[in-house]
Design a protein around this motif. Structure first.
Motif, PDB file in Angstrom:
ATOM      1  N   PRO A 197       0.841  -1.202   0.000  1.00  0.00           N
ATOM      2  CA  PRO A 197       0.000   0.000   0.000  1.00  0.00           C
ATOM      3  C   PRO A 197       0.877   1.253   0.000  1.00  0.00           C
ATOM      4  O   PRO A 197       1.982   1.226   0.556  1.00  0.00           O
ATOM      5  CB  PRO A 197      -0.771  -0.116   1.321  1.00  0.00           C
ATOM      6  N   PRO A 198       0.461   2.345  -0.608  1.00  0.00           N
ATOM      7  CA  PRO A 198      -0.842   2.547  -1.243  1.00  0.00           C
ATOM      8  C   PRO A 198      -0.871   2.224  -2.743  1.00  0.00           C
ATOM      9  O   PRO A 198      -1.838   2.554  -3.407  1.00  0.00           O
ATOM     10  CB  PRO A 198      -1.064   4.043  -1.025  1.00  0.00           C
ATOM     11  N   VAL A 199       0.197   1.600  -3.253  1.00  0.00           N
ATOM     12  CA  VAL A 199       0.227   1.264  -4.679  1.00  0.00           C
ATOM     13  C   VAL A 199      -0.609   0.020  -4.956  1.00  0.00           C
ATOM     14  O   VAL A 199      -1.267  -0.087  -5.992  1.00  0.00           O
ATOM     15  CB  VAL A 199       1.681   1.063  -5.154  1.00  0.00           C
ATOM     16  N   ALA A 200      -0.608  -0.930  -4.013  1.00  0.00           N
ATOM     17  CA  ALA A 200      -1.417  -2.134  -4.176  1.00  0.00           C
ATOM     18  C   ALA A 200      -2.903  -1.786  -4.194  1.00  0.00           C
ATOM     19  O   ALA A 200      -3.324  -0.777  -3.617  1.00  0.00           O
ATOM     20  CB  ALA A 200      -1.127  -3.108  -3.035  1.00  0.00           C
ATOM     21  N   ARG A 201      -3.684  -2.618  -4.845  1.00  0.00           N
ATOM     22  CA  ARG A 201      -5.124  -2.374  -4.963  1.00  0.00           C
ATOM     23  C   ARG A 201      -5.779  -2.369  -3.580  1.00  0.00           C
ATOM     24  O   ARG A 201      -5.619  -3.321  -2.800  1.00  0.00           O
ATOM     25  CB  ARG A 201      -5.751  -3.464  -5.827  1.00  0.00           C
ATOM     26  N   PRO A 202      -6.524  -1.323  -3.238  1.00  0.00           N
ATOM     27  CA  PRO A 202      -7.166  -1.272  -1.919  1.00  0.00           C
ATOM     28  C   PRO A 202      -8.391  -2.173  -1.849  1.00  0.00           C
ATOM     29  O   PRO A 202      -9.110  -2.339  -2.837  1.00  0.00           O
ATOM     30  CB  PRO A 202      -7.561   0.203  -1.779  1.00  0.00           C
ATOM     31  N   PRO A 203      -8.659  -2.779  -0.673  1.00  0.00           N
ATOM     32  CA  PRO A 203      -9.847  -3.625  -0.508  1.00  0.00           C
ATOM     33  C   PRO A 203     -11.102  -2.784  -0.350  1.00  0.00           C
ATOM     34  O   PRO A 203     -11.026  -1.569  -0.146  1.00  0.00           O
ATOM     35  CB  PRO A 203      -9.551  -4.389   0.786  1.00  0.00           C
ATOM     36  N   HIS A 204     -12.275  -3.440  -0.432  1.00  0.00           N
ATOM     37  CA  HIS A 204     -13.516  -2.687  -0.325  1.00  0.00           C
ATOM     38  C   HIS A 204     -14.385  -3.134   0.856  1.00  0.00           C
ATOM     39  O   HIS A 204     -15.613  -3.060   0.799  1.00  0.00           O
ATOM     40  CB  HIS A 204     -14.322  -2.726  -1.629  1.00  0.00           C
ATOM     41  N   ASP A 205     -13.722  -3.625   1.931  1.00  0.00           N
ATOM     42  CA  ASP A 205     -14.446  -3.802   3.187  1.00  0.00           C
ATOM     43  C   ASP A 205     -13.634  -3.129   4.287  1.00  0.00           C
ATOM     44  O   ASP A 205     -12.400  -3.041   4.210  1.00  0.00           O
ATOM     45  CB  ASP A 205     -14.711  -5.270   3.496  1.00  0.00           C
ATOM     46  N   ALA A 206     -14.331  -2.647   5.308  1.00  0.00           N
ATOM     47  CA  ALA A 206     -13.711  -1.760   6.293  1.00  0.00           C
ATOM     48  C   ALA A 206     -12.579  -2.430   7.065  1.00  0.00           C
ATOM     49  O   ALA A 206     -11.527  -1.808   7.312  1.00  0.00           O
ATOM     50  CB  ALA A 206     -14.772  -1.226   7.258  1.00  0.00           C
ATOM     51  N   ALA A 207     -12.744  -3.694   7.463  1.00  0.00           N
ATOM     52  CA  ALA A 207     -11.724  -4.363   8.263  1.00  0.00           C
ATOM     53  C   ALA A 207     -10.417  -4.516   7.494  1.00  0.00           C
ATOM     54  O   ALA A 207      -9.329  -4.214   8.005  1.00  0.00           O
ATOM     55  CB  ALA A 207     -12.235  -5.729   8.728  1.00  0.00           C
ATOM     56  N   ARG A 208     -10.502  -4.991   6.239  1.00  0.00           N
ATOM     57  CA  ARG A 208      -9.291  -5.153   5.424  1.00  0.00           C
ATOM     58  C   ARG A 208      -8.715  -3.805   5.035  1.00  0.00           C
ATOM     59  O   ARG A 208      -7.494  -3.654   4.929  1.00  0.00           O
ATOM     60  CB  ARG A 208      -9.609  -5.993   4.183  1.00  0.00           C
ATOM     61  N   LEU A 209      -9.560  -2.811   4.830  1.00  0.00           N
ATOM     62  CA  LEU A 209      -9.067  -1.476   4.488  1.00  0.00           C
ATOM     63  C   LEU A 209      -8.292  -0.877   5.668  1.00  0.00           C
ATOM     64  O   LEU A 209      -7.291  -0.185   5.469  1.00  0.00           O
ATOM     65  CB  LEU A 209     -10.230  -0.568   4.101  1.00  0.00           C
ATOM     66  N   LEU A 241     -11.249   6.182  -5.842  1.00  0.00           N
ATOM     67  CA  LEU A 241     -12.032   5.112  -5.237  1.00  0.00           C
ATOM     68  C   LEU A 241     -13.360   4.899  -5.956  1.00  0.00           C
ATOM     69  O   LEU A 241     -13.978   5.839  -6.454  1.00  0.00           O
ATOM     70  CB  LEU A 241     -12.297   5.422  -3.761  1.00  0.00           C
ATOM     71  N   GLY A 242     -13.781   3.637  -5.975  1.00  0.00           N
ATOM     72  CA  GLY A 242     -15.098   3.306  -6.471  1.00  0.00           C
ATOM     73  C   GLY A 242     -16.124   3.409  -5.354  1.00  0.00           C
ATOM     74  O   GLY A 242     -15.800   3.743  -4.203  1.00  0.00           O
ATOM     75  N   ALA A 243     -17.364   3.082  -5.677  1.00  0.00           N
ATOM     76  CA  ALA A 243     -18.450   3.209  -4.700  1.00  0.00           C
ATOM     77  C   ALA A 243     -18.217   2.329  -3.473  1.00  0.00           C
ATOM     78  O   ALA A 243     -18.415   2.761  -2.331  1.00  0.00           O
ATOM     79  CB  ALA A 243     -19.781   2.855  -5.359  1.00  0.00           C
ATOM     80  N   ARG A 244     -17.792   1.080  -3.695  1.00  0.00           N
ATOM     81  CA  ARG A 244     -17.605   0.164  -2.572  1.00  0.00           C
ATOM     82  C   ARG A 244     -16.434   0.594  -1.689  1.00  0.00           C
ATOM     83  O   ARG A 244     -16.492   0.506  -0.458  1.00  0.00           O
ATOM     84  CB  ARG A 244     -17.391  -1.262  -3.088  1.00  0.00           C
ATOM     85  N   GLU A 245     -15.348   1.049  -2.298  1.00  0.00           N
ATOM     86  CA  GLU A 245     -14.191   1.489  -1.519  1.00  0.00           C
ATOM     87  C   GLU A 245     -14.518   2.756  -0.718  1.00  0.00           C
ATOM     88  O   GLU A 245     -14.094   2.906   0.438  1.00  0.00           O
ATOM     89  CB  GLU A 245     -12.997   1.742  -2.441  1.00  0.00           C
ATOM     90  N   SER A 246     -15.285   3.670  -1.325  1.00  0.00           N
ATOM     91  CA  SER A 246     -15.693   4.884  -0.607  1.00  0.00           C
ATOM     92  C   SER A 246     -16.581   4.548   0.588  1.00  0.00           C
ATOM     93  O   SER A 246     -16.447   5.138   1.671  1.00  0.00           O
ATOM     94  CB  SER A 246     -16.428   5.842  -1.549  1.00  0.00           C
ATOM     95  N   ALA A 247     -17.484   3.590   0.400  1.00  0.00           N
ATOM     96  CA  ALA A 247     -18.360   3.188   1.494  1.00  0.00           C
ATOM     97  C   ALA A 247     -17.557   2.539   2.616  1.00  0.00           C
ATOM     98  O   ALA A 247     -17.808   2.786   3.803  1.00  0.00           O
ATOM     99  CB  ALA A 247     -19.432   2.233   0.985  1.00  0.00           C
ATOM    100  N   ALA A 248     -16.580   1.702   2.255  1.00  0.00           N
ATOM    101  CA  ALA A 248     -15.730   1.062   3.270  1.00  0.00           C
ATOM    102  C   ALA A 248     -14.928   2.101   4.031  1.00  0.00           C
ATOM    103  O   ALA A 248     -14.761   2.005   5.258  1.00  0.00           O
ATOM    104  CB  ALA A 248     -14.801   0.051   2.605  1.00  0.00           C
ATOM    105  N   LEU A 249     -14.431   3.104   3.316  1.00  0.00           N
ATOM    106  CA  LEU A 249     -13.659   4.158   3.972  1.00  0.00           C
ATOM    107  C   LEU A 249     -14.545   4.974   4.911  1.00  0.00           C
ATOM    108  O   LEU A 249     -14.135   5.317   6.031  1.00  0.00           O
ATOM    109  CB  LEU A 249     -13.012   5.062   2.922  1.00  0.00           C
ATOM    110  N   ALA A 250     -15.765   5.288   4.484  1.00  0.00           N
ATOM    111  CA  ALA A 250     -16.683   6.029   5.355  1.00  0.00           C
ATOM    112  C   ALA A 250     -16.972   5.244   6.627  1.00  0.00           C
ATOM    113  O   ALA A 250     -17.018   5.802   7.729  1.00  0.00           O
ATOM    114  CB  ALA A 250     -17.980   6.333   4.609  1.00  0.00           C
TER     115      ALA A 250
END
Length: 325
Positions: A197-209, A241-250
């Motif tokens: 990270p942050p070059v690797a692809r970010p996950p789209h669930d809060a725990a892994r993020l 970020l896509g929709a799922r990644e934004s939601a996980a970040l929120a």
């Protein structure tokens, strides 16, 4: 004088259809990192040093205050040196982060828009030293990746609050005004790849993020609020970020806590967002989120104490970044 007064009164913000100039790498980031080390003891720790690669040598001869200093080059219209801090709309209702995260999760169920590698960001960065007056540098940067993992970076000098007006830059180490849209840097990089990270692809669930961002800021302990905000900047300077990644970040921002909802703002690109504030010694950081999707629109840092040795006052904007798709 009337023209200058008009600029002073146009505190908020650029129209949504204002001219935007794409692309860019350069670095307001190195100066941003140094400013935080000097003024916010909580936020400099563990900041990923890759952003220092693009350091700007900042030498300034302009006084930047919260009332906006006007500069002009020979035969040119004035250029605005510093933005005013974002203001919360009177009587707007603050939305708790948990509520916004819940809405973002509902909005993200169709997965649209999708995650994209690369970034598009407009920034205003205050360059300071102890022997010259501070100066604010507006820049726009776009990074685009290709299918073969090569990428291009372009930086232009532009201030979308005042399209078409000259812009202040310290290109070449000398502060001066240039035409709006002046190219500061254009580079193409060969194929490269990393699984960190942050070059690797970010996950789209809060725990892994959370784990991903902890690695990005190199901390083994629980993420603090300032560390999380630093990690968000690192992430958004590499990914859209896509929709799922934004939601996980929120959701992650809501779970970590420390951000106080203050109400609705209009950002410097004319977008409406919900603002969340973190107060540290000497500074305040305001995170602006899209009220429907949870996407990060911007992050602003302002001084809450005078720093006479650097020529800044309470309310001056240290830095502001506005991310776009």
């Amino acid at each position: 004088m009337a023209d200058e007064l008009g600029l002073l009164r146009s505190a908020n913000p650029v129209p949504a259809d204002g001219a935007h100039y794409g692309d860019g790498p350069l670095d307001h980031h190195a100066e941003r990192h140094l400013n935080r080390l000097l003024h916010d003891p909580h936020s400099g720790r563990g900041r990923r040093h890759s952003r220092l690669m693009w350091g700007l040598a900042a030498t300034a001869v302009v006084v930047a205050t919260s009332l906006t200093v006007l500069l002009s080059g020979p035969g040119s219209a004035p250029a605005v040196a510093a933005p005013r801090p974002l203001t919360v709309r009177a009587h707007s209702t603050p939305v708790p982060l948990k509520q916004l995260a819940e809405l973002a999760e509902v909005t993200a169920t169709d997965g649209d828009p999708e995650l994209r590698k690369g970034t598009h960001v407009q920034s205003w960065s205050l360059s300071m030293s102890d022997h010259t007056a501070p100066v604010t540098l507006p820049e726009e940067r776009v990074v685009r990746w290709n299918a073969d993992d090569s990428h291009t970076e372009l930086v232009v000098a532009t201030d979308p609050r005042h399209p078409g007006r000259p812009v202040l830059t310290d290109e070449g180490g000398e502060p001066r005004t240039v035409e709006d849209g002046h190219v500061l840097s254009r580079q193409t990089y060969p194929p490269s790849w990393s699984d960190a990270p942050p070059v690797a692809r970010p996950p789209h669930d809060a725990a892994r993020l959370r784990a991903y961002l902890k690695e990005a800021v190199r901390t083994d302990s629980s993420l603090t609020t300032p560390e999380l905000l630093d990690a968000v900047e690192e992430l958004l300077d590499n990914w859209t970020l896509g929709a799922r990644e934004s939601a996980a970040l929120a959701r992650l921002l809501a779970d970590v806590g420390g951000l106080r909802p203050v109400g609705q703002v209009t950002d410097r690109l004319g977008r409406t967002g919900q603002a969340y504030v973190y107060d540290a010694k000497g500074s305040r950081r305001m995170l602006v989120l899209d009220p429907a999707t949870g996407a990060v629109l911007g992050l602003e840092t302002t001084f809450t104490e005078d720093e006479p040795e650097y020529g800044v006052k309470t309310g001056d904007v240290m830095e502001y970044s506005a991310w776009m798709r």
